[in-house]
Design an enzyme around this catalytic site. Structure first.
Site, PDB file in Angstrom:
ATOM      1  N   ASP A 193      17.375  22.561 -15.882  1.00 23.46           N
ATOM      2  CA  ASP A 193      18.250  21.468 -16.334  1.00 23.46           C
ATOM      3  C   ASP A 193      19.648  22.035 -16.526  1.00 23.46           C
ATOM      4  O   ASP A 193      19.923  22.669 -17.545  1.00 23.46           O
ATOM      5  CB  ASP A 193      17.689  20.894 -17.655  1.00 23.46           C
ATOM      6  CG  ASP A 193      18.498  19.699 -18.150  1.00 23.46           C
ATOM      7  OD1 ASP A 193      19.355  19.199 -17.408  1.00 23.46           O
ATOM      8  OD2 ASP A 193      18.255  19.267 -19.299  1.00 23.46           O
ATOM      9  N   GLU A 246      23.890  22.236 -24.413  1.00 30.52           N
ATOM     10  CA  GLU A 246      24.671  21.360 -23.551  1.00 30.52           C
ATOM     11  C   GLU A 246      25.736  20.540 -24.276  1.00 30.52           C
ATOM     12  O   GLU A 246      25.668  19.314 -24.309  1.00 30.52           O
ATOM     13  CB  GLU A 246      23.740  20.431 -22.768  1.00 30.52           C
ATOM     14  CG  GLU A 246      22.676  19.717 -23.599  1.00 30.52           C
ATOM     15  CD  GLU A 246      21.786  18.820 -22.724  1.00 30.52           C
ATOM     16  OE1 GLU A 246      22.333  17.976 -22.008  1.00 30.52           O
ATOM     17  OE2 GLU A 246      20.552  18.967 -22.777  1.00 30.52           O
ATOM     18  N   ASP A 271       0.822  -1.216   0.000  1.00 28.06           N
ATOM     19  CA  ASP A 271       0.000   0.000   0.000  1.00 28.06           C
ATOM     20  C   ASP A 271       0.856   1.267   0.000  1.00 28.06           C
ATOM     21  O   ASP A 271       0.449   2.323   0.455  1.00 28.06           O
ATOM     22  CB  ASP A 271      -0.968  -0.007   1.196  1.00 28.06           C
ATOM     23  CG  ASP A 271      -0.231  -0.082   2.515  1.00 28.06           C
ATOM     24  OD1 ASP A 271       1.008  -0.297   2.485  1.00 28.06           O
ATOM     25  OD2 ASP A 271      -0.867   0.090   3.563  1.00 28.06           O
ATOM     26  N   ASP A 312      24.850  17.035 -13.211  1.00 29.94           N
ATOM     27  CA  ASP A 312      23.693  17.417 -14.034  1.00 29.94           C
ATOM     28  C   ASP A 312      22.486  17.321 -13.113  1.00 29.94           C
ATOM     29  O   ASP A 312      21.992  16.219 -12.845  1.00 29.94           O
ATOM     30  CB  ASP A 312      23.576  16.471 -15.236  1.00 29.94           C
ATOM     31  CG  ASP A 312      22.470  16.892 -16.210  1.00 29.94           C
ATOM     32  OD1 ASP A 312      21.644  17.759 -15.849  1.00 29.94           O
ATOM     33  OD2 ASP A 312      22.442  16.340 -17.330  1.00 29.94           O
ATOM     34  N   GLU A 354      25.942  22.926 -19.402  1.00 29.42           N
ATOM     35  CA  GLU A 354      24.562  23.032 -19.872  1.00 29.42           C
ATOM     36  C   GLU A 354      23.857  24.243 -19.267  1.00 29.42           C
ATOM     37  O   GLU A 354      23.843  24.420 -18.050  1.00 29.42           O
ATOM     38  CB  GLU A 354      23.793  21.755 -19.485  1.00 29.42           C
ATOM     39  CG  GLU A 354      22.305  21.797 -19.814  1.00 29.42           C
ATOM     40  CD  GLU A 354      21.590  20.481 -19.556  1.00 29.42           C
ATOM     41  OE1 GLU A 354      21.998  19.744 -18.637  1.00 29.42           O
ATOM     42  OE2 GLU A 354      20.613  20.202 -20.273  1.00 29.42           O
ATOM     43  N   HIS A 384      23.907   8.904 -18.771  1.00 26.19           N
ATOM     44  CA  HIS A 384      22.862   9.022 -17.747  1.00 26.19           C
ATOM     45  C   HIS A 384      23.240   8.233 -16.495  1.00 26.19           C
ATOM     46  O   HIS A 384      22.492   7.393 -16.008  1.00 26.19           O
ATOM     47  CB  HIS A 384      21.500   8.590 -18.305  1.00 26.19           C
ATOM     48  CG  HIS A 384      20.858   9.652 -19.146  1.00 26.19           C
ATOM     49  ND1 HIS A 384      19.685   9.460 -19.831  1.00 26.19           N
ATOM     50  CD2 HIS A 384      21.221  10.938 -19.409  1.00 26.19           C
ATOM     51  CE1 HIS A 384      19.367  10.577 -20.485  1.00 26.19           C
ATOM     52  NE2 HIS A 384      20.289  11.484 -20.247  1.00 26.19           N
ATOM     53  N   ARG A 425      30.560  18.207 -19.454  1.00 29.49           N
ATOM     54  CA  ARG A 425      29.419  18.811 -20.138  1.00 29.49           C
ATOM     55  C   ARG A 425      29.128  20.129 -19.439  1.00 29.49           C
ATOM     56  O   ARG A 425      29.277  20.238 -18.221  1.00 29.49           O
ATOM     57  CB  ARG A 425      28.194  17.879 -20.083  1.00 29.49           C
ATOM     58  CG  ARG A 425      26.928  18.469 -20.711  1.00 29.49           C
ATOM     59  CD  ARG A 425      25.820  17.439 -21.002  1.00 29.49           C
ATOM     60  NE  ARG A 425      25.234  16.852 -19.810  1.00 29.49           N
ATOM     61  CZ  ARG A 425      25.454  15.617 -19.397  1.00 29.49           C
ATOM     62  NH1 ARG A 425      26.270  14.826 -20.069  1.00 29.49           N
ATOM     63  NH2 ARG A 425      24.883  15.165 -18.300  1.00 29.49           N
ATOM     64  N   HIS A 431      12.638  17.179 -20.626  1.00 31.12           N
ATOM     65  CA  HIS A 431      12.630  17.035 -22.085  1.00 31.12           C
ATOM     66  C   HIS A 431      11.191  17.327 -22.489  1.00 31.12           C
ATOM     67  O   HIS A 431      10.356  16.426 -22.530  1.00 31.12           O
ATOM     68  CB  HIS A 431      13.046  15.630 -22.511  1.00 31.12           C
ATOM     69  CG  HIS A 431      14.477  15.317 -22.165  1.00 31.12           C
ATOM     70  ND1 HIS A 431      15.023  14.072 -22.270  1.00 31.12           N
ATOM     71  CD2 HIS A 431      15.488  16.108 -21.716  1.00 31.12           C
ATOM     72  CE1 HIS A 431      16.298  14.108 -21.898  1.00 31.12           C
ATOM     73  NE2 HIS A 431      16.601  15.332 -21.550  1.00 31.12           N
TER      74      HIS A 431
HETATM   75  N1  GLY Z   1      19.407  16.108 -17.597  1.00 31.00           N
HETATM   76  C1  GLY Z   1      19.122  15.464 -18.810  1.00 31.00           C
HETATM   77  C2  GLY Z   1      19.562  16.269 -19.950  1.00 31.00           C
HETATM   78  O1  GLY Z   1      20.446  17.082 -19.814  1.00 31.00           O
HETATM   79  O2  GLY Z   1      19.049  16.170 -21.021  1.00 31.00           O
HETATM   80 MN    MN Z   2      19.422  18.676 -20.900  1.00 32.53          MN
HETATM   81 MN    MN Z   3      20.898  17.997 -18.003  1.00 36.68          MN
END
Ligand code: GLY
Ligand code: MN
Ligand code: MN
Length: 423
Positions: A258, A372, A37, A247, A396, A230, A394, A348
């Site tokens: 993001d 990114e 539950d 990230d 972003e 990922h 990376r 996304h």
């Molecule tokens: N955090 C996922 C991306 O950068 O697309």
């Molecule tokens: Mn992204």
């Molecule tokens: Mn990202």
């Protein structure tokens, strides 16, 4: 906050795109069972939320269009003292009628009966094809007796492409919290032991500052782990001398952020790390500077591939004639992903990249996209100078397309080497 008038406007705009004699049905997200539950934290379905702003489970939004007349229905779960004792207060149909600018508010137990009534006349039936559960299966069955059914998700997705002023405010708020989290990470990395300890620091800031949750599972990847795109295990030690790719972004009032930053565990970049980082940062800035209405996302992609490929040659990571390397896509091994994606209610964002004819949609005022670029070099890659092996970087940012250019919504989150080192 998104005002009620904005939701009403969205519903009207959506109704205009429906056929003359139509019924559109949008379901709330279903609570997901974790075990017995126990449930996972509930998060409303983004399309449903976009069309009405209602946060509870067991709800349905119905838009009925007859010729030009539009009538809206919201079905909400009944008040129930006993259940509310366990799972919290429900809005209920009476209060919902006062809050929402919806023509008719009913309880969800009446939905099945009401649908049969609606569908006595031959309507075009629209529902969300991206949802897969028994509620949708039932509609499919009903739809097969009618003139057929159509996907409402793609129509909502089109509305979600360009963000309103209030939506941008919420994204900015999400980013102000995410900024605090990344700056804390820059300050504390040196004193922490593991990736998940650092993840906890980030997510502590999210919660403390009033974000509902993360917008996606945080990636905290030290050293070679950054080469798993990922990576979410986040269970290894932070090693001095290595970089950490972070990230992570919070979700504030259903809106995502993001952000990726790549920082040194020790607080200081090594020479090799600096070389690679500076190259990627220069590319990121150059691509962001290209953004304005009319530009194609594929132009940004192509340019990022060219620039990164050149950078890899300059650093001795790729060898040979640049034009040939680009043509043969040799950079793909080190830059395997896209330059960015739409962002909004979802990280996304479910908004289209192509129009109905399959033609690419150019950038337009109000769109929000990530930029990114990243380079990932496996520790076992013997083709690359040793000093670069085991590094993944990376950078972003989240960019708003404005009337004649862009606004970098995350410009205050440090990314220059000297700024990161200063923290
Ligand atoms: N955090 C996922 C991306 O950068 O697309
Ligand atoms: Mn992204
Ligand atoms: Mn990202």
């Amino acid at each position: 906050m998104i005002q009620e008038e904005e939701y009403a406007k969205r519903r009207n705009t959506l109704a205009k795109t429906l056929k003359k004699h139509s019924i559109a049905i949008l379901f709330s997200a279903k609570a997901k069972q974790r075990s017995n539950d126990t449930e996972y934290p509930y998060r409303q379905n983004s399309n449903f939320y976009y069309m009405c702003g209602f946060k509870e489970d067991n709800a349905v939004l119905v838009i009925v269009k007859k010729e030009k007349k539009v009538k809206t229905y919201l079905f909400v779960q009944k008040k129930d003292e006993l259940l509310e004792l366990w799972t919290g207060k429900r809005v209920g149909e009476k209060v919902a009628k006062n809050i929402f600018d919806i023509d008719v508010v009913l309880t969800t137990d009446l939905f099945d009966k009401k649908v049969q009534e609606f569908l006595k006349d031959k309507y075009n039936l629209y529902f969300d094809f991206t949802m897969q559960d028994e509620r949708v299966d039932k509609l499919r069955k009903i739809g097969s007796h009618l003139s057929g059914y159509k996907n409402i998700a793609s129509k909502v997705a089109r509305l979600r492409l360009c963000k309103s002023r209030d939506e941008i405010k919420l994204i900015k708020k999400a980013l102000s919290i995410t900024k605090q989290a990344h700056h804390i990470a820059m300050k504390k990395a040196k004193s922490l032991h593991t990736e998940d300890e650092l993840q906890a620091e980030l997510e502590y800031v999210f919660k403390k500052e009033g974000a509902y949750s993360d917008a996606y599972t945080s990636i905290v990847a030290c050293g070679n782990n950054a080469n798993t795109l990922h990576y979410i295990k986040n269970d290894e030690c932070l090693k001095n001398g290595k970089l950490i790719l972070i990230d992570a972004g919070c979700e504030y009032e259903y809106y995502a952020s993001d952000i990726t930053r790549t920082i040194p565990v020790s607080g200081k970049f090594s020479m090799a790390q600096k070389e690679l980082y500076s190259m990627i940062l220069d590319v990121e800035i150059e691509i962001i500077n290209m953004i304005k209405p009319g530009v194609m996302r594929t132009d940004l992609q192509k340019k990022s591939e060219e620039l990164l490929c050149k950078g890899l040659v300059t650093l001795g990571i790729l060898k040979g004639d640049i034009d040939k390397l680009i043509k043969k896509k040799k950079y793909k091994k080190y830059y395997p992903h896209g330059i960015g994606h739409w962002m909004g209610l979802d990280v996304h964002d479910e908004a289209p990249y192509k129009d109905k004819k399959g033609k690419e949609i150019p950038l337009m005022k109000g769109m929000v996209m990530t930029i990114e670029p990243g380079i990932y070099i496996d520790e076992k890659d013997m083709n690359v100078p040793k000093k670069f092996r085991g590094i993944g970087i990376r950078i972003e940012d989240d960019i708003l397309v404005t009337k004649d250019a862009f606004e970098n919504l995350s410009r205050d989150i440090f990314k220059e080497i000297k700024d990161i080192e200063s923290l």
